[in-house]
Design an enzyme around this catalytic site. Structure first.
Site, PDB file in Angstrom:
ATOM      1  N   ASP A 158       0.655  -1.205   0.042  1.00 43.31           N
ATOM      2  CA  ASP A 158      -0.196  -0.093  -0.259  1.00 43.31           C
ATOM      3  C   ASP A 158       0.832   1.223   0.216  1.00 43.31           C
ATOM      4  OD1 ASP A 158       0.767  -0.425   2.680  1.00 43.31           O
ATOM      5  OD2 ASP A 158      -0.942   0.230   3.530  1.00 43.31           O
ATOM      6  N   GLU A 243      13.757  -3.867   9.853  1.00 44.35           N
ATOM      7  CA  GLU A 243      14.670  -3.519   8.956  1.00 44.35           C
ATOM      8  C   GLU A 243      16.163  -3.437   9.674  1.00 44.35           C
ATOM      9  OE1 GLU A 243      11.935  -1.977  10.468  1.00 44.35           O
ATOM     10  OE2 GLU A 243      10.671  -1.235   8.546  1.00 44.35           O
TER      11      GLU A 243
HETATM   12  N1  UDP Z   1       0.724  -8.061   5.535  1.00 42.06           N
HETATM   13  C1  UDP Z   1       0.709  -9.627   5.366  1.00 42.06           C
HETATM   14  N2  UDP Z   1       0.012  -9.970   6.268  1.00 42.06           N
HETATM   15  C2  UDP Z   1      -0.615  -9.447   7.500  1.00 42.06           C
HETATM   16  C3  UDP Z   1      -0.495  -8.163   7.486  1.00 42.06           C
HETATM   17  C4  UDP Z   1       0.353  -7.507   6.271  1.00 42.06           C
HETATM   18  O1  UDP Z   1       1.099 -10.226   4.384  1.00 42.06           O
HETATM   19  O2  UDP Z   1      -1.243 -10.191   8.205  1.00 42.06           O
HETATM   20  C5  UDP Z   1       1.784  -7.398   4.484  1.00 42.06           C
HETATM   21  C6  UDP Z   1       0.932  -6.074   3.624  1.00 42.06           C
HETATM   22  O3  UDP Z   1       0.152  -6.567   2.870  1.00 42.06           O
HETATM   23  C7  UDP Z   1       2.107  -5.305   3.387  1.00 42.06           C
HETATM   24  C8  UDP Z   1       3.252  -5.517   4.448  1.00 42.06           C
HETATM   25  O4  UDP Z   1       3.152  -6.945   5.104  1.00 42.06           O
HETATM   26  O5  UDP Z   1       2.428  -5.575   2.069  1.00 42.06           O
HETATM   27  C9  UDP Z   1       3.371  -4.397   5.483  1.00 42.06           C
HETATM   28  O6  UDP Z   1       1.778  -4.340   6.273  1.00 42.06           O
HETATM   29  P1  UDP Z   1       1.111  -3.099   6.241  1.00 42.06           P
HETATM   30  O7  UDP Z   1       0.948  -2.351   5.033  1.00 42.06           O
HETATM   31  O8  UDP Z   1      -0.404  -3.351   7.109  1.00 42.06           O
HETATM   32  O9  UDP Z   1       2.030  -2.367   7.530  1.00 42.06           O
HETATM   33  P2  UDP Z   1       2.167  -0.960   8.020  1.00 42.06           P
HETATM   34  O10 UDP Z   1       1.518  -0.148   7.016  1.00 42.06           O
HETATM   35  O11 UDP Z   1       1.416  -1.036   9.086  1.00 42.06           O
HETATM   36  O12 UDP Z   1       3.504  -0.799   8.216  1.00 42.06           O
HETATM   37 MN    MN Z   2       1.406  -0.443   4.680  1.00 39.07          MN
END
Ligand code: UDP
Ligand code: MN
Length: 296
Positions: A158, A243
């Site tokens: 996203d 990271e």
């Molecule tokens: N993601 C996943 N499984 C989960 C939650 C997240 O594979 O249960 C993936 C999500 O699609 C994204 C990445 O891990 O590509 C990071 O997640 P998210 O964007 O929700 O993290 P944030 O924006 O909170 O850092």
């Molecule tokens: Mn995200």
């Protein structure tokens, strides 16, 4: 006399015909000539291996559509998409097929401790098993004849990526870093650069992290994953330390390569798609025409 004239005319026609032929030949083979004069730079471009974990939710297709259509504009790009699910879904499979991108489709379900939900709050690691599976696949690929040198970029589904970031990361020798917009409670979280080297960081969220950098703020030369076969993410580290976890295997702060004009430009944003709120059909007075057969 008459015969002689005809001969001249014939010669002229022949010359003209040959000229037309030569012009047509040159015109037709233009790309080949261009290739020799100015070599097609994509042949020499390092491959970008983009690693994207993804999970099923209402906005998944919207997020993946936006991302895949950015990636269609990137040369020498190989998308490794790992679904957080027990099996591959038709939605992701079709989206990849229709994209014309070079891709690898994998899946592994995160095994979550009972009663925990990590969507959105970031308290437990997400994408760990998925990214590790992608790294395992990549190691095998790089050792195979099809493996091409390049860089590895961990791309959440996203985020927002400017095309410029892909040009930047192809310069990487070891690990490149750059600012990330709208993350960690800041307008921009970024490495600070002195004399072309990273001398510190502008970060307010857990600034004691060994590398206070978001997942979108770095890329790693792919060969380092062969040099350091143990390099991987870990479920054991606290949130925000993924990271640092991967980077500690492959690089020191002194070795980081500041990109995006010495870390003064934002080419990537940690945007987050708001969870949509849908009105339950049961609450409606007038029943709707069923839409369950439509993929959203
Ligand atoms: N993601 C996943 N499984 C989960 C939650 C997240 O594979 O249960 C993936 C999500 O699609 C994204 C990445 O891990 O590509 C990071 O997640 P998210 O964007 O929700 O993290 P944030 O924006 O909170 O850092
Ligand atoms: Mn995200």
């Amino acid at each position: 006399m008459h015969l002689f004239n005809l001969k001249i005319i014939k010669k002229q026609y022949l010359a003209l015909g040959m000229l037309v032929f030569v012009v047509l030949f040159l015109f037709n083979s233009k790309p080949a000539f261009q290739c020799q004069l100015t070599p097609d730079s994509s042949a020499y471009l390092p491959t970008i291996y983009g690693i994207t974990p993804t999970y099923a939710r209402l906005a998944q297709k919207a997020d993946l559509t936006r991302l895949s259509q950015t990636l269609m504009l990137v040369k020498n790009f190989h998308w490794i998409v790992i679904e957080d699910s027990a099996s591959k879904t038709k939605l992701v499979e079709n989206l990849l097929k229709e994209s014309n991108l070079k891709y690898t489709h994998l899946n592994v379900k995160t095994d979550k401790p009972k009663g925990s939900s990590n969507h959105g709050n970031g308290s437990t690691a997400s994408g760990v098993e998925q990214r590790n599976m992608a790294l395992d696949w990549l190691r095998g690929h790089l050792r195979s004849p099809e493996g091409t040198p390049g860089v590895v970029f961990f791309m959440d589904d996203d985020n927002t990526y400017a095309l410029k970031i892909f040009d930047e990361m192809r310069k990487i020798k070891r690990v490149g870093v750059w600012p990330v917009g709208i993350v960690g409670g800041m307008r921009v979280e970024m490495p600070l650069v002195t004399d072309g080297k990273v001398s510190g960081y502008n970060a307010v969220w857990k600034p004691y992290r060994p590398f206070p950098i978001d997942m979108a703020g770095f890329a790693i030369n792919a060969t380092l994953f062969l040099d350091f076969p143990e390099a991987k993410f870990s479920r054991k580290v606290q949130s925000g330390f993924q990271e640092s976890e991967i980077l500690k295997y492959v690089v020191t702060q002194q070795e980081l390569e500041p990109l995006a004009e010495n870390c003064t430009k934002v080419y990537v944003w940690h945007t987050r798609t708001q969870k949509p709120s849908i009105i339950s059909p049961k609450k409606l007075k007038k029943p709707l025409v069923p839409d369950n057969h439509i993929e959203v």
